[in-house]
Scaffold this active site. Structure first.
Site, mmCIF file in Angstrom:
data_model
loop_
_atom_site.group_PDB
_atom_site.id
_atom_site.type_symbol
_atom_site.label_atom_id
_atom_site.label_comp_id
_atom_site.label_asym_id
_atom_site.label_seq_id
_atom_site.Cartn_x
_atom_site.Cartn_y
_atom_site.Cartn_z
ATOM 1 N NE ARG A 107 0.221 -3.705 7.918
ATOM 2 C CZ ARG A 107 0.461 -5.007 8.013
ATOM 3 N NH1 ARG A 107 1.705 -5.445 8.032
ATOM 4 N NH2 ARG A 107 -0.516 -5.877 8.097
ATOM 5 C CG ASP A 203 -6.375 -4.077 12.125
ATOM 6 O OD1 ASP A 203 -6.071 -3.903 10.934
ATOM 7 O OD2 ASP A 203 -6.346 -3.149 12.976
HETATM 8 C C1 PRP Z 1 -0.723 -1.575 12.215
HETATM 9 C C2 PRP Z 1 0.081 -1.456 13.488
HETATM 10 C C3 PRP Z 1 1.388 -0.907 12.994
HETATM 11 C C4 PRP Z 1 1.540 -1.551 11.651
HETATM 12 C C5 PRP Z 1 2.503 -2.684 11.779
HETATM 13 O O1 PRP Z 1 -1.258 -0.378 11.818
HETATM 14 O O2 PRP Z 1 -0.523 -0.670 14.463
HETATM 15 O O3 PRP Z 1 1.404 0.511 12.886
HETATM 16 O O4 PRP Z 1 0.252 -2.065 11.289
HETATM 17 O O5 PRP Z 1 2.775 -3.244 10.555
HETATM 18 P P1 PRP Z 1 4.202 -3.156 9.848
HETATM 19 O O6 PRP Z 1 5.206 -3.536 10.879
HETATM 20 O O7 PRP Z 1 4.079 -4.169 8.743
HETATM 21 O O8 PRP Z 1 4.392 -1.766 9.321
HETATM 22 P P2 PRP Z 1 -2.265 -0.255 10.577
HETATM 23 O O9 PRP Z 1 -1.515 0.028 9.321
HETATM 24 O O10 PRP Z 1 -3.174 -1.446 10.549
HETATM 25 O O11 PRP Z 1 -3.067 1.061 10.917
HETATM 26 P P3 PRP Z 1 -4.116 1.336 12.105
HETATM 27 O O12 PRP Z 1 -3.361 1.309 13.397
HETATM 28 O O13 PRP Z 1 -4.656 2.665 11.784
HETATM 29 O O14 PRP Z 1 -5.171 0.251 12.054
HETATM 30 N N1 URA Z 2 -1.077 -4.767 12.221
HETATM 31 C C1 URA Z 2 -1.930 -5.381 13.089
HETATM 32 O O1 URA Z 2 -2.758 -4.716 13.727
HETATM 33 N N2 URA Z 2 -1.853 -6.706 13.206
HETATM 34 C C2 URA Z 2 -0.965 -7.456 12.547
HETATM 35 O O2 URA Z 2 -0.939 -8.692 12.723
HETATM 36 C C3 URA Z 2 -0.083 -6.814 11.653
HETATM 37 C C4 URA Z 2 -0.163 -5.460 11.516
#
Ligand code: PRP
Ligand code: URA
Length: 212
Positions: A107, A203
């Site tokens: 994101r 996270d």
């Molecule tokens: C997190 C999570 C989802 C996303 C959810 O990933 O694992 O993929 O955010 O958020 P959304 O519903 O608002 O799209 P992140 O972008 O933090 O990446 P990562 O798993 O690599 O840390």
């Molecule tokens: N991704 C995460 O890992 N945690 C949150 O709360 C939202 C997006």
């Protein structure tokens, strides 16, 4: 939040118990990883109720009988990187031959818009039952983008499994993709100003892989 026909939220003490430990900021990386797997396995019991099956002959010590088996190679697990990866073993424990595809997305920290960076999916995925895996459903942007990608490739049978969801994300997936089944272990209250789920667990990627 209103009721959606395609959304199932688990209400089971075993899952609630494990989610409570998962949320705790004092739960370390090893336990966090294990809990994500265990919750996924518990969720799989219900989420995989409509997997393709076939009739087979089995010879018991006493006689031959007709039994039902899962057509395992007709199932594709598709984790959204990174955090979705943590859920794969939870299903592989039950279905070791399920194929795995990967969709990489992160994101944008300001807009929360998903930024795709990787995609590798099993050949013939359009004819498989696809189980999309991501523990966190916040705005729903990442899940909706991943579902669109799968649909553009011709996938018709898509299930999304998430551990924690915010009402905003659930509504977005349920209304944009009413044909996709969504299984959620817990529905949380809301998103904060940085699009994180409250109370949430922080996270998920960082907690799984120790990156912060
Ligand atoms: C997190 C999570 C989802 C996303 C959810 O990933 O694992 O993929 O955010 O958020 P959304 O519903 O608002 O799209 P992140 O972008 O933090 O990446 P990562 O798993 O690599 O840390
Ligand atoms: N991704 C995460 O890992 N945690 C949150 O709360 C939202 C997006």
């Amino acid at each position: 939040m209103k009721d959606f026909k395609n959304v199932m939220i688990f209400d089971h003490p075993l899952i609630r118990h494990k989610v409570a430990i998962l949320r705790d900021k004092n739960t370390g990386m090893k336990d966090f990883r294990q809990l994500i797997e265990e919750i996924t396995t518990l969720m799989a019991y219900e989420s995989l109720k409509d997997v393709p099956t076939k009739e087979v002959e089995v010879e018991t010590p006493l006689e031959v009988c007709t039994q039902t088996k899962i057509v395992e190679k007709s199932i594709a697990l598709v984790p959204i990187l990174r955090a979705g990866l943590g859920m794969v073993n939870g299903i592989h424990t039950l279905l070791p031959t399920a194929k795995v595809g990967h969709i990489g997305m992160y994101r944008n920290e300001e807009t929360a818009e998903p930024v795709p960076y990787y995609c590798k999916l099993p050949e013939g995925i359009q004819n498989m039952k696809v189980i999309l895996l991501d523990p966190m459903l916040a705005t729903g942007g990442s899940a909706c983008d991943a579902i669109k990608k799968l649909k553009d490739l011709g996938c018709k049978d898509i299930t999304l499994m998430s551990i924690i969801g915010a009402p905003e994300g659930v509504e977005k997936v349920a209304t944009t993709h009413p044909d996709v089944k969504l299984f959620l272990s817990t529905l949380d209250r809301q998103l904060n100003e940085n699009f994180y789920i409250l109370p949430g667990l922080g996270d998920a990627g960082d907690r799984l892989y120790g990156t912060k």
